[in-house]
Each structure stands twice: as C-alpha cells, then as structure tokens.
Design a protein around this motif. Structure first.
Motif, mmCIF file in Angstrom:
data_model
loop_
_atom_site.group_PDB
_atom_site.id
_atom_site.type_symbol
_atom_site.label_atom_id
_atom_site.label_comp_id
_atom_site.label_asym_id
_atom_site.label_seq_id
_atom_site.Cartn_x
_atom_site.Cartn_y
_atom_site.Cartn_z
ATOM 1 N N GLU A 400 0.828 -1.205 0.000
ATOM 2 C CA GLU A 400 0.000 0.000 0.000
ATOM 3 C C GLU A 400 0.865 1.258 0.000
ATOM 4 O OE1 GLU A 400 -3.144 2.500 2.771
ATOM 5 O OE2 GLU A 400 -2.387 0.577 3.488
ATOM 6 N N ALA A 403 2.694 1.881 -3.192
ATOM 7 C CA ALA A 403 1.819 2.511 -4.196
ATOM 8 C C ALA A 403 1.711 4.013 -3.967
ATOM 9 C CB ALA A 403 0.441 1.862 -4.145
ATOM 10 N N TRP A 404 1.531 4.431 -2.724
ATOM 11 C CA TRP A 404 1.422 5.873 -2.433
ATOM 12 C C TRP A 404 2.736 6.606 -2.743
ATOM 13 C CZ3 TRP A 404 -2.990 8.038 -2.252
ATOM 14 C CH2 TRP A 404 -4.114 7.400 -1.722
ATOM 15 N N SER A 429 1.436 2.463 -9.734
ATOM 16 C CA SER A 429 0.758 2.698 -8.456
ATOM 17 C C SER A 429 -0.692 2.220 -8.528
ATOM 18 C CB SER A 429 0.793 4.195 -8.119
ATOM 19 O OG SER A 429 -0.007 4.486 -6.991
ATOM 20 N N HIS A 433 -2.845 -0.565 -6.218
ATOM 21 C CA HIS A 433 -4.079 -0.214 -5.506
ATOM 22 C C HIS A 433 -5.247 -1.116 -5.940
ATOM 23 C CE1 HIS A 433 -2.785 3.144 -3.141
ATOM 24 N NE2 HIS A 433 -2.397 3.873 -4.172
ATOM 25 N N ASP A 438 -8.000 -1.123 -2.808
ATOM 26 C CA ASP A 438 -8.041 0.156 -2.092
ATOM 27 C C ASP A 438 -8.707 1.210 -2.977
ATOM 28 O OD1 ASP A 438 -7.615 2.494 -0.744
ATOM 29 O OD2 ASP A 438 -5.445 2.275 -0.537
ATOM 30 N N GLY A 441 -7.222 4.729 -2.826
ATOM 31 C CA GLY A 441 -5.953 4.803 -3.560
ATOM 32 C C GLY A 441 -6.185 4.831 -5.064
ATOM 33 N N THR A 445 -5.286 8.160 -7.409
ATOM 34 C CA THR A 445 -4.313 7.963 -8.486
ATOM 35 C C THR A 445 -4.940 8.246 -9.846
ATOM 36 O OG1 THR A 445 -3.270 6.250 -7.117
ATOM 37 C CG2 THR A 445 -2.603 6.361 -9.423
#
Length: 497
Positions: A400, A403-404, A429, A433, A438, A441, A445
């Motif tokens: 997670e 990805a951020w 990313s 997600h 998520d 997320g 994105t």
C-alpha cells in the motif's frame, strides 16, 4: 378458546406475552426532519407540533406564531423525542418562557417538565415520574442493564452492548433476554432491522433519567471506561480495513458510531469528569486517522489529537501510542495544508519510532515529511525523502505504501514536465491499488493521472474516463475532499474548453 370471536384492545407500556396477542406499537408523534427542511414546509401539519400549539394556546391564547418561533417549536418537539406527555408539559411552560428560552432549558428536560395537570395520576404529572414509574417496574438485573445502555449515544449494536456487559461482568441476565425485555417494556427501541444486525436506541428524554440513575449507582466511571474500550476496539479493528476492499463498509460503520466515538474521546481526555485515560485517547486518535481524513472530519480530529497529545505529556503513556498519534496529527495537518505542523509532528514521531526501532513508523514519518518540501516547491528534497521511504516500504513489502510513494514520485515528475515517466509511475501505483482493492488509492491515483494528462495535453477521452471513475469511487466512499477535488478539476477542464 371458548370465545373465538372475542377481541380485547389493551394499551400498556409493556407487551403482555399471552397467547393470541398481536402487537401494534404506538410510536412517538411524527416530527419534521430539521436537517432537510424546506422553507415552504408547513410545520403545523406534523402531529407533534400541532399538539404543542394546541396546548400552548390553551395557556397563552395571545401566543404569536411566526416563521422563527414555529421552527423553534419544531426543535422543542424533536428534543423531546415526540413524546406526547413531554410535549404537553413543555407547552405548559410557554406561559413563562418564550419558545427560544424554553429550548435552551431543555438541555435537561427532567428539570423543566415538572408541572402537569392535577387531575391525572401522579406518574403523568411530571416527565420524571412517568419514566421512574416504568423503571421501578424492572427487576434489579433489568435496571442495571438499562442504566448501562444509557451510556451509549445515538444507539448501539448488540455486539457493543454485549462487550460492555461482559467487560463489567454484570449479573447473570443474558444480554439478548435483557434487551428483548426492555424493548417489550418500551424503554428501548429497535431500528434498522434487515440483513445487518439491528440497532438499539433509547429516547434522549429517557436516557437522561438512566444517566442520573447510573450516577446514583456509583457506576458511571467504570461504565464510561467499558464504553470507551469498546469504541477503541472498534476503531482499531476498522483501521486496517480502511486501506482494503471493505473500506466503504467500515467507513459507514464508523459514521454510524460517530456519536459514541465522540463520547469515548471526551471521556478519554477527562471532559465529562468521570475519569479518563490518556493512553486510550492517544490510541483512539491514532486509529481514527483515516476515518477523519476520508470523511472530512479534519478539524474535529486535529483538535482532539492536539488535546490528547498535550494532556498526555505529564502522564506515563506508551511511546508507540504517542508516536502513532503524532503521525495521525501530521496526516490531518497535511490535508489542511498546515505544513509547519506536519514537519513538527513528523520530526517528533521520527525520533520516537527510531527509539522503538519501528521501521514502518520511520518510513511513514519520512514519507509524510516529503509533503513539506513538495508543497514549498523544493522537489529535490521531496524526491529524496520519498525515495528513502519507498526503499523502506519495499524492504518491508508494504504494498500500500509503495503505491502511495510511487504516486508521489509521479506527481513530482509531472510537475517537472516528465509526463511519460509520470504516467508509468501512476499506472504502476494504480495497478497495486487495484490488487489491494483500495478504492481511495485507486480514486486519488486516477485523478492525479487525469491531471497529468491534462497538463501534457494528452488523450482527452481517456482523461474524461479517468475522472468519471475517480469521482464515482469518491462518492461511494463519501470522501468529501476527493469529491471536491474532482469537481474542481472538472471546472478547470470545462474552462479550458
């Protein structure tokens, strides 16, 4: 059995529980929903308001009905839960108190509604007498359960009631049986019965009596503590779920319990005078970070965290709880663009996490610290901190946060005109997600990728598709900031055309 066509109509505060009985609940009088009231709505059409006016005009015939005070009268009826006796007693006070003054005093209705007709039974002459009469009909175990239930604000689930009851080790009365008995006796109401577990509520006027009884039993403090422990357990159970595929469900559940969470927060920092626990306050603040951020309760969360952090300075609390609360405060401060506070909180949390050897905490602190130079236009420092955090997240296999971090690096590339590499990083990313489920997320994105396409004058059809999917996800989650940002970008897009 001998008279099959005989019918008996009985009114009672309790179900009789005899064969052949058919229950017809008599609810409180209908009231307007003051949160969604249109200007043109005729409030007098509601039975609760009509009863108040009828009784008020009987004691004060010259009472002037205006647009302002009719709404106040509606608020009075709502404050009294639409209970006919309470409304009649309140209307009787209109001879002395105008509607606005009466509403202010109804914060504690049992102290105001004390003078009814003398030609009715004593139990109907005051609101307190009416509730006391029902309460006194309960046995000892039922009275204890009723008092405990009054600590909940805005209702509770069966799971919450069982948690508090078991934590306190109360008596031998099975909770299910006790709850059912209180419903039968009209002291508890059941709502939202369906696929989900039902929710149980006590009318606020009745709840006030129960809280007085709880105080008199010298059990307020331990009951508040058990209630706060339940709220903490729920918040910490929800926390990891807010980054996964069930986040919308858990956000809704926390919103349902928001009043209870607020009550636990007030207790934990000693606001209600019944003890408190600085450790619980910090842990609650740390666990509710994403809920506050995603549902836009930014000021509420930040104010509580500041008070909890300040109040815990002179108390012995765990380093982990304090470090996590600092991260929560930094997260909310970054959403509010208060970068000085972000830096202060993150530097403090970084020291504590390094003291604990907590690699995840260290990486998260570094990641949030990258926000400060990013917003100040120092892309070199922002990139350095983000890459350092990304390396740690990859080492810990924290997908997670990987990805951020990739999304932040993509944002930096986009700002520097490196649109090809930015798109590649956004898509990497986004893929992570999507695997994690998520939705937040994914939504953020998608929005950032759409903004990058806009800046690079890329595929307009793809841009619109990204924006539409992003907005739909934000709406599903109820994330106000994301919805607002999507509308803002839609406006920017329209303006450019």
């Amino acid at each position: 059995a001998s008279c099959p066509h005989l019918k008996i109509l009985v009114t009672s505060s309790a179900v009789l529980r005899i064969q052949g009985e058919h229950e017809f609940p008599v609810p409180p009088l209908a009231m307007p929903d003051l949160t969604s009231l249109s200007e043109s709505k005729d409030l007098v059409q509601y039975p609760a308001v009509a009863l108040f006016l009828q009784r008020a005009l009987a004691v004060k015939p010259d009472l002037a009905i205006t647009k302002a005070n009719i709404r106040t009268i509606a608020e009075i009826c709502a404050r009294l839960d639409g209970l006919p006796l309470a409304i009649e007693l309140a209307a009787g006070r209109i001879k002395l108190l105008p509607p606005q003054a009466l509403l202010r005093r109804l914060e504690h209705p049992l102290q105001v509604l004390t003078s009814g007709a003398q030609d009715v039974p004593a139990r109907q002459q005051t609101l307190r007498n009416m509730i006391a009469w029902s309460y006194d009909l309960l046995d000892t175990d039922q009275q204890r359960l009723f008092r405990r239930l009054c600590v909940f604000v805005g209702g509770s689930s069966l799971e919450a009631i069982e948690f508090v009851y078991e934590t306190l080790g109360d008596g031998t009365l099975p909770v299910l049986e006790g709850v059912s008995s209180l419903i039968d006796k009209s002291l508890l109401q059941q709502i939202e019965q369906g696929a989900e577990e039902p929710r149980f509520v006590i009318l606020e006027t009745i709840r006030e009596y129960g809280l007085e009884a709880l105080t008199e039993s010298n059990a307020m403090s331990i009951t508040r503590q058990a209630h706060a422990l339940y709220c903490l357990t729920l918040a910490e159970k929800a926390e990891p779920e807010l980054g996964g595929p069930e986040q919308a469900l858990w956000l809704e559940r926390l919103e349902h319990e928001h009043d209870n969470l607020r009550a636990a927060m007030r207790w934990s920092i000693g606001d209600d005078g019944n003890g408190g626990s600085r450790e619980i306050a910090l842990r609650l603040g740390g666990a509710l970070r994403r809920f506050w951020q995603m549902h836009g309760h930014l000021n509420e969360g930040q104010t509580f965290l500041e008070r909890a952090l300040s109040a815990s300075e002179s108390f012995k609390v765990s380093t982990q709880a304090r470090a996590k609360a600092l991260i929560a405060a930094a997260t909310l401060a970054s959403t509010q663009n208060d970068y000085d506070r972000v830096e202060t909180y993150c530097q403090q949390s970084l020291v504590l996490f390094r003291e604990l050897g907590d690699q995840f905490g260290i990486a998260l602190s570094l990641y949030l610290l990258s926000v400060v130079p990013l917003m100040k236009g120092d892309n070199v420092a922002a990139r350095s901190r983000t890459e350092e955090a990304l390396a740690l997240f990859r080492e810990m296999n924290d997908k997670e946060r990987v990805a951020w971090s990739l999304s932040t690096l993509a944002l930096l590339d986009s700002q520097e005109g490196k649109y090809t590499s930015a798109r590649a990083l956004y898509e990497e990313s986004l893929a992570i997600h999507r695997v994690l489920g998520d939705k937040r997320g994914i939504a953020i994105t998608l929005l950032r990728l759409a903004q990058s396409l806009f800046a690079s004058q890329g595929d307009q059809a793809a841009l619109r598709s990204l924006l539409e999917e992003s907005l739909a996800l934000f709406k599903e989650l109820g994330e106000k900031e994301g919805i607002a940002n999507s509308y803002s970008f839609s406006g920017q897009l329209a303006l450019s055309q």
